[in-house]
Design a protein around this motif. Structure first.
Motif, mmCIF file in Angstrom:
data_model
loop_
_atom_site.group_PDB
_atom_site.id
_atom_site.type_symbol
_atom_site.label_atom_id
_atom_site.label_comp_id
_atom_site.label_asym_id
_atom_site.label_seq_id
_atom_site.Cartn_x
_atom_site.Cartn_y
_atom_site.Cartn_z
ATOM 1 N N ARG A 43 0.860 -1.188 0.000
ATOM 2 C CA ARG A 43 0.000 0.000 0.000
ATOM 3 C C ARG A 43 0.889 1.227 0.000
ATOM 4 O O ARG A 43 1.739 1.385 0.873
ATOM 5 C CB ARG A 43 -0.889 0.033 1.239
ATOM 6 N N ILE A 56 3.834 8.959 9.839
ATOM 7 C CA ILE A 56 2.900 7.899 9.428
ATOM 8 C C ILE A 56 3.594 6.538 9.540
ATOM 9 O O ILE A 56 3.016 5.571 10.049
ATOM 10 C CB ILE A 56 2.366 8.150 7.999
ATOM 11 N N CYS A 57 4.854 6.467 9.091
ATOM 12 C CA CYS A 57 5.600 5.207 9.215
ATOM 13 C C CYS A 57 5.711 4.787 10.682
ATOM 14 O O CYS A 57 5.629 3.595 11.005
ATOM 15 C CB CYS A 57 6.994 5.346 8.609
ATOM 16 N N GLY A 59 3.557 5.371 13.012
ATOM 17 C CA GLY A 59 2.254 4.816 13.374
ATOM 18 C C GLY A 59 2.064 3.410 12.827
ATOM 19 O O GLY A 59 1.500 2.540 13.500
ATOM 20 N N VAL A 60 2.552 3.179 11.612
ATOM 21 C CA VAL A 60 2.459 1.832 11.028
ATOM 22 C C VAL A 60 3.272 0.851 11.875
ATOM 23 O O VAL A 60 2.828 -0.285 12.135
ATOM 24 C CB VAL A 60 2.941 1.828 9.563
ATOM 25 N N SER A 63 1.398 -0.536 14.671
ATOM 26 C CA SER A 63 0.325 -1.470 14.309
ATOM 27 C C SER A 63 0.839 -2.889 14.104
ATOM 28 O O SER A 63 0.049 -3.818 13.965
ATOM 29 C CB SER A 63 -0.353 -1.011 13.012
ATOM 30 N N LYS A 65 2.630 -3.712 11.471
ATOM 31 C CA LYS A 65 3.014 -3.821 10.058
ATOM 32 C C LYS A 65 4.366 -3.137 9.854
ATOM 33 O O LYS A 65 4.849 -2.420 10.734
ATOM 34 C CB LYS A 65 1.953 -3.164 9.180
ATOM 35 N N PHE B 55 -2.929 8.103 11.884
ATOM 36 C CA PHE B 55 -3.309 7.604 10.553
ATOM 37 C C PHE B 55 -2.478 6.374 10.179
ATOM 38 O O PHE B 55 -3.003 5.410 9.608
ATOM 39 C CB PHE B 55 -3.155 8.711 9.506
ATOM 40 N N GLY B 56 -1.172 6.395 10.499
ATOM 41 C CA GLY B 56 -0.353 5.210 10.226
ATOM 42 C C GLY B 56 -0.871 3.999 10.976
ATOM 43 O O GLY B 56 -0.927 2.880 10.431
ATOM 44 N N LEU B 57 -1.265 4.204 12.209
ATOM 45 C CA LEU B 57 -1.837 3.118 13.015
ATOM 46 C C LEU B 57 -3.151 2.638 12.405
ATOM 47 O O LEU B 57 -3.418 1.424 12.323
ATOM 48 C CB LEU B 57 -2.045 3.638 14.443
ATOM 49 N N ALA B 59 -3.981 2.844 9.279
ATOM 50 C CA ALA B 59 -3.684 2.128 8.027
ATOM 51 C C ALA B 59 -3.230 0.703 8.322
ATOM 52 O O ALA B 59 -3.543 -0.229 7.583
ATOM 53 C CB ALA B 59 -2.606 2.886 7.240
ATOM 54 N N GLY B 60 -2.489 0.535 9.420
ATOM 55 C CA GLY B 60 -1.984 -0.802 9.769
ATOM 56 C C GLY B 60 -3.022 -1.699 10.422
ATOM 57 O O GLY B 60 -2.912 -2.924 10.367
ATOM 58 N N LEU B 61 -4.018 -1.095 11.064
ATOM 59 C CA LEU B 61 -5.076 -1.864 11.748
ATOM 60 C C LEU B 61 -6.441 -1.397 11.253
ATOM 61 O O LEU B 61 -7.206 -0.759 11.975
ATOM 62 C CB LEU B 61 -4.974 -1.666 13.273
ATOM 63 N N PRO B 62 -6.775 -1.711 10.001
ATOM 64 C CA PRO B 62 -7.992 -1.141 9.407
ATOM 65 C C PRO B 62 -9.288 -1.598 10.073
ATOM 66 O O PRO B 62 -10.322 -0.964 9.899
ATOM 67 C CB PRO B 62 -7.922 -1.601 7.944
ATOM 68 N N GLU B 88 -6.677 9.845 1.270
ATOM 69 C CA GLU B 88 -6.600 8.430 1.662
ATOM 70 C C GLU B 88 -7.912 7.903 2.241
ATOM 71 O O GLU B 88 -8.169 6.705 2.217
ATOM 72 C CB GLU B 88 -5.470 8.230 2.678
ATOM 73 N N VAL B 187 -1.283 -3.353 22.298
ATOM 74 C CA VAL B 187 -1.706 -3.673 20.926
ATOM 75 C C VAL B 187 -1.432 -5.158 20.650
ATOM 76 O O VAL B 187 -2.278 -5.860 20.067
ATOM 77 C CB VAL B 187 -0.979 -2.781 19.897
#
Lengths: 166, 202
Positions: A43, A56-57, A59-60, A63, A65, B55-57, B59-62, B88, B187
């Motif tokens: 993505r 943003i990275c 935050g990813v 998660s 990811k 937002f990154g979080l 995107a990773g946990l939709p 987005e 998490v």
């Protein structure tokens, strides 16, 4: 970039488990961005500045990811504040892939600052990096960056220069 | 309208959500207003990073609802994230902007919203976030929290709050690094995933 170098970057990202790429496009990687956009396993998120992309990275990462921040090396300067805060303040890592603008061989005056500042800025932030100028080293460098960042929980960077991007 | 009262209302609506929030006195207020959300909240001392991280979080946990508790100073620092959200269109991100029209944590000098010309909700709508609203009373705030937490599109609420801090609240003692570990382990436990796993044996 040659198609084979684009393929090597994407192979490296996939081997490292990356599923999200934040980018602000530049000219040296111009063939890479549409290839990332077209890849069904990745993505892409287009950002307005690289500092936003770094956050943003981060935050990813939270998660579970894996993300990559792809940019021209000038974007490093735009990212310094969030990188310092996230990396040194919280231990949230961002792995960066940047084009090495302004290195020896540069023929644009406006790109000279990028070459002069990239390595000192990385060093100021104590971010380990590898400059890759051979296509067959791209994939390994990207995988190594993720290995290190997920052991250190700190940022790392791969800069692609030389004939890989020209 | 007091920020702490808004937080109390929002906290009542939260259970399984994850929260990224901003710096300054709002951190201690949230720590007290939403004690059940402490492990699910990441306190970030970063102007301009809160909503991008949220937002990154997201995107990773939709499949998970993410809440960003940002500020007027923080949002003005990086307005570009509103354009990114507009494009987005995350379906699981609820953004609250505490707009007290000042940089409260350094004593209260005005932000750009203080003169009444700069309208963050209008900027968000201009970025294509149709659900962007300014609220000035608790009833309206609560109504938009209900809608924003159920929305399937980006939802921004700019809460015009007083520049006061709730008195006699307990200070948070942890730093950013400890906060990150607490949040990541939460998490991991609630998602059944590994984010920071064991070292290799080699």
């Amino acid at each position: 970039m040659k198609q084979s170098a684009v393929d090597a970057v994407i192979r490296g990202l996939k081997r490292a488990g990356v599923s999200v790429v934040c980018y602000l496009p530049d000219s040296l990687f111009k063939e890479l961005y549409p290839a990332l956009d077209a890849d069904p396993d990745i993505r892409t998120i287009r950002v307005t500045n690289e500092g936003e992309g770094a956050a943003i990275c981060g935050g990813v990462f939270l998660s579970g990811k894996r993300a990559a921040l792809v940019m021209e090396n000038s974007g490093l300067r735009a990212s310094v504040e969030p990188l310092a805060r996230m990396g040194l303040g919280a231990g949230i890592p961002v792995v960066m892939l940047m084009s090495y603008r302004g290195e020896m061989g540069e023929n644009n005056w406006w790109a000279i600052p990028h070459g002069i500042t990239m390595e000192p800025v990385l060093n100021a932030l104590r971010i380990p990096f590898r400059v890759v100028r051979e296509e067959d080293e791209i994939e390994r460098a990207i995988v190594d960056a993720y290995q290190w960042s997920y052991a250190a929980y700190y940022h790392s960077a791969v800069a692609l220069g030389g004939s890989v991007v020209r | 309208m007091k920020r702490y009262d808004c937080m109390t209302l929002l906290a009542k609506r939260l259970k399984d959500e994850l929260v990224i929030l901003s710096l300054g006195a709002s951190v201690d207020e949230w720590y007290n207003a939403a004690p059940h959300m402490r492990a699910a909240s990441l306190f970030q001392q970063q102007l301009g990073c809160v909503t991008p991280q949220a937002f990154g979080l997201a995107a990773g946990l939709p499949h998970r609802r993410i809440v960003s508790l940002d500020t007027d100073g923080g949002m003005m620092f990086n307005l570009g994230i509103l354009a990114t959200l507009g494009n987005e269109r995350p379906e699981n991100l609820f953004v609250v902007v505490w707009d007290n029209e000042q940089y409260q944590s350094i004593g209260g000098p005005p932000t750009h919203t203080a003169l009444g010309r700069v309208d963050i909700a209008a900027i968000a709508r201009g970025c294509g976030i149709e659900q962007a609203h300014t609220v000035r009373d608790l009833e309206d705030f609560d109504r938009h929290c209900a809608a924003g937490l159920a929305a399937r599109e980006p939802y921004v609420v700019v809460a015009k709050v007083a520049g006061t801090v709730q008195p006699d609240i307990r200070r948070k003692h942890s730093d950013g690094r400890e906060d990150k570990y607490i949040f990541v382990r939460h998490v991991e436990a609630t998602e059944g995933i590994t984010i920071m796993g064991p070292s290799e044996h080699n």
